[in-house]
Design an enzyme around this catalytic site. Structure first.
Site, PDB file in Angstrom:
ATOM      1  N   ASN A   9       0.767  -1.271   0.176  1.00 24.72           N
ATOM      2  CA  ASN A   9       0.298  -0.093   0.070  1.00 24.72           C
ATOM      3  C   ASN A   9       0.733   1.237  -0.139  1.00 24.72           C
ATOM      4  OD1 ASN A   9      -2.714  -1.206   0.604  1.00 24.72           O
ATOM      5  ND2 ASN A   9      -2.237  -1.278   2.547  1.00 24.72           N
ATOM      6  N   GLY A  37       2.208  -1.361   4.015  1.00 27.95           N
ATOM      7  CA  GLY A  37       0.985  -2.043   3.814  1.00 27.95           C
ATOM      8  C   GLY A  37       1.754  -3.399   3.989  1.00 27.95           C
ATOM      9  N   THR A 212       2.706 -11.522  20.391  1.00 29.42           N
ATOM     10  CA  THR A 212       3.615  -9.929  20.401  1.00 29.42           C
ATOM     11  C   THR A 212       3.015  -9.289  21.731  1.00 29.42           C
ATOM     12  OG1 THR A 212       2.517  -8.506  18.660  1.00 29.42           O
ATOM     13  CG2 THR A 212       4.409 -10.372  18.465  1.00 29.42           C
ATOM     14  N   ALA A 242       4.553  -0.074  12.789  1.00 27.95           N
ATOM     15  CA  ALA A 242       5.161  -1.525  11.995  1.00 27.95           C
ATOM     16  C   ALA A 242       6.214  -1.848  12.862  1.00 27.95           C
ATOM     17  CB  ALA A 242       5.205  -1.383  11.025  1.00 27.95           C
ATOM     18  N   ALA A 243       6.445  -1.827  14.154  1.00 30.02           N
ATOM     19  CA  ALA A 243       6.986  -3.103  15.035  1.00 30.02           C
ATOM     20  C   ALA A 243       6.691  -4.621  14.882  1.00 30.02           C
ATOM     21  CB  ALA A 243       6.658  -2.381  16.588  1.00 30.02           C
ATOM     22  N   GLY A 244       5.551  -4.437  15.153  1.00 33.53           N
ATOM     23  CA  GLY A 244       4.756  -5.592  14.448  1.00 33.53           C
ATOM     24  C   GLY A 244       5.536  -6.613  13.130  1.00 33.53           C
ATOM     25  N   ASP A 245       5.391  -6.211  12.369  1.00 31.63           N
ATOM     26  CA  ASP A 245       6.288  -6.421  10.720  1.00 31.63           C
ATOM     27  C   ASP A 245       7.214  -6.466  11.191  1.00 31.63           C
ATOM     28  OD1 ASP A 245       2.903  -6.163   9.157  1.00 31.63           O
ATOM     29  OD2 ASP A 245       2.757  -4.129   9.073  1.00 31.63           O
ATOM     30  N   SER A 275      13.711  -0.833  15.697  1.00 41.54           N
ATOM     31  CA  SER A 275      12.841  -0.109  14.662  1.00 41.54           C
ATOM     32  C   SER A 275      11.930   1.074  15.682  1.00 41.54           C
ATOM     33  CB  SER A 275      11.783  -1.227  13.651  1.00 41.54           C
ATOM     34  OG  SER A 275      10.952  -0.991  15.181  1.00 41.54           O
ATOM     35  N   GLY A 280       8.266   6.636  11.546  1.00 43.82           N
ATOM     36  CA  GLY A 280       7.579   5.667   9.998  1.00 43.82           C
ATOM     37  C   GLY A 280       7.570   4.019  10.567  1.00 43.82           C
TER      38      GLY A 280
HETATM   39  P1  ATP Z   1       1.935  -2.615  15.032  1.00 45.98           P
HETATM   40  O1  ATP Z   1       1.059  -2.713  15.078  1.00 45.98           O
HETATM   41  O2  ATP Z   1       2.656  -1.021  15.356  1.00 45.98           O
HETATM   42  O3  ATP Z   1       3.306  -2.794  14.043  1.00 45.98           O
HETATM   43  P2  ATP Z   1       2.033  -4.445  16.296  1.00 45.98           P
HETATM   44  O4  ATP Z   1       0.573  -4.381  17.890  1.00 45.98           O
HETATM   45  O5  ATP Z   1       1.672  -6.138  15.676  1.00 45.98           O
HETATM   46  O6  ATP Z   1       2.695  -3.480  16.143  1.00 45.98           O
HETATM   47  P3  ATP Z   1       3.313  -5.072  18.930  1.00 45.98           P
HETATM   48  O7  ATP Z   1       3.324  -5.956  20.127  1.00 45.98           O
HETATM   49  O8  ATP Z   1       2.897  -3.219  19.700  1.00 45.98           O
HETATM   50  O9  ATP Z   1       2.914  -5.344  17.616  1.00 45.98           O
HETATM   51  O10 ATP Z   1       5.005  -4.883  19.151  1.00 45.98           O
HETATM   52  C1  ATP Z   1       5.749  -5.919  18.664  1.00 45.98           C
HETATM   53  C2  ATP Z   1       7.322  -6.646  19.096  1.00 45.98           C
HETATM   54  O11 ATP Z   1       7.751  -5.397  19.330  1.00 45.98           O
HETATM   55  C3  ATP Z   1       7.244  -6.423  20.013  1.00 45.98           C
HETATM   56  O12 ATP Z   1       6.565  -7.579  20.513  1.00 45.98           O
HETATM   57  C4  ATP Z   1       8.219  -6.003  21.213  1.00 45.98           C
HETATM   58  O13 ATP Z   1       8.978  -7.039  21.078  1.00 45.98           O
HETATM   59  C5  ATP Z   1       8.293  -4.722  20.519  1.00 45.98           C
HETATM   60  N1  ATP Z   1       8.449  -3.741  20.932  1.00 45.98           N
HETATM   61  C6  ATP Z   1       6.596  -3.236  20.786  1.00 45.98           C
HETATM   62  N2  ATP Z   1       6.756  -2.054  21.363  1.00 45.98           N
HETATM   63  C7  ATP Z   1       7.991  -1.772  22.410  1.00 45.98           C
HETATM   64  C8  ATP Z   1       7.845  -0.805  23.248  1.00 45.98           C
HETATM   65  N3  ATP Z   1       7.585   0.342  23.434  1.00 45.98           N
HETATM   66  N4  ATP Z   1      10.024  -1.023  23.177  1.00 45.98           N
HETATM   67  C9  ATP Z   1      10.547  -2.176  22.599  1.00 45.98           C
HETATM   68  N5  ATP Z   1       9.829  -2.595  22.114  1.00 45.98           N
HETATM   69  C10 ATP Z   1       8.759  -2.823  21.715  1.00 45.98           C
END
Ligand code: ATP
Length: 298
Positions: A9, A37, A212, A242-245, A275, A280
């Site tokens: 996207n 995306g 996560t 995008a922490a999860g990605d 990240s 971003g």
């Molecule tokens: P998003 O939708 O923003 O991509 P998400 O909700 O899919 O994220 P999260 O569980 O928020 O995923 O984050 C994924 C991983 O990133 C966490 O398990 C952790 O390892 C890391 N993480 C997220 N937030 C933090 C933070 N504030 N400090 C350190 N690590 C973090």
């Protein structure tokens, strides 16, 4: 090699003091177009984390298509499987208010007409060590992709990020090796609010699961009895987009390199922690040397 069958996207981001009400016109402060995306994000994260990555998906024949391809290619992702279809590319129309609250409209565009992988695309998946899937493509196409490794007697493990959260058909669950929801998706899928309970319920559906928990880290479980909690790396987060990605892409890299579950969780947590310290989505994803350096210092 890792293949990613997923969405691309263009994120159209307007930064405003307060989102407009229906019928209202306001003046924004800043506008950015950012490739995104979940599919493209995971592909870029995995490539930066050190893997050979092939992206399979579609963009439109509009002005955004070349920009999306270029962003993938710049990260070293193989885009030979990125089709150009007639019509608009997928876009995410994002309004970011002061204070960080977002409202987002995703219009699937080309992502919405992707069909199950065939021919060369199926061969690419079969040759991979892992196939990364998310749910921003039509469900039929995702199910067909998930079924490729078994049909081809390939060793590719199927890793699913179940986002956005929708009910998962049995044919998909049967083909998934590892599911990686965040805690909200895990609760939606299982009806269990406590992530530990949700993890157990997920293991009734698939052989391995990672839930996560944002700054609280991750939970891991497998049907052979393993249970792990990996704390997040303590950092000052400025933007968790995008922490999860990033986590999912890096996790696939570690697993295809043969890391055991604890080591793979640590590697992915380090990538995600890097990240969240930058703004971003794809712009914030770390390179392999940065992840290795952080792990050495822990
Ligand atoms: P998003 O939708 O923003 O991509 P998400 O909700 O899919 O994220 P999260 O569980 O928020 O995923 O984050 C994924 C991983 O990133 C966490 O398990 C952790 O390892 C890391 N993480 C997220 N937030 C933090 C933070 N504030 N400090 C350190 N690590 C973090």
């Amino acid at each position: 090699m890792i293949s990613v069958f997923g969405s691309a996207n263009m994120d159209l981001v307007a930064y405003v003091a307060q989102a407009p009400k229906p019928g209202e016109t306001i003046t924004g402060r800043e506008f950015r177009t950012i490739p995104g995306g979940k599919g493209a994000n995971q592909a870029i994260a995995a490539a930066r984390a050190g893997a050979d990555v092939a992206f399979l998906g579609a963009v439109g024949d509009d002005a955004f298509g070349p920009g999306l391809r270029a962003a993938l290619a710049e990260a070293g992702v193989d885009t030979a499987g990125l089709r150009v279809v007639s019509g608009p590319s997928g876009v995410a129309h994002i309004v970011v208010q002061d204070g960080g609250d977002n409202s987002i409209i995703v219009v699937p565009g080309a992502n919405g007409v992707v069909t199950g992988p065939a021919g060369r695309d199926a061969e690419v998946i079969a040759r991979s060590g892992a196939l990364l899937l998310q749910l921003e493509l039509p469900m039929d196409a995702v199910v067909a992709a998930a079924q490729v490794p078994r049909a081809a007697m390939s060793r590719a493990e199927v890793i699913l990020t179940p986002a956005p959260a929708v009910p998962l058909p049995a044919e998909l669950l049967e083909a998934v090796d590892l599911i990686v929801p965040n805690e909200h998706e895990a609760a939606a899928l299982t009806g269990r609010d406590d992530p530990r309970d949700a993890l157990e319920a997920l293991l009734d559906l698939v052989p391995e699961a990672v839930v996560t928990l944002g700054a609280r880290g991750v939970l891991y479980g497998s049907r052979d009895g393993a249970r792990l909690h990996e704390a997040a790396v303590p950092v000052r987060a400025v933007d968790t987009t995008a922490a999860g990605d990033t986590f999912a892409g890096a996790l696939a890299v570690a697993r295809t390199e043969g890391a055991d579950p604890a080591r793979a969780l640590r590697f992915a947590s380090a990538a995600a922690a890097l990240s969240v310290q930058r703004e971003g989505a794809s712009t914030s994803m770390p390179h392999r040397h940065e992840i290795d350096r952080l792990l050495e210092g822990l």
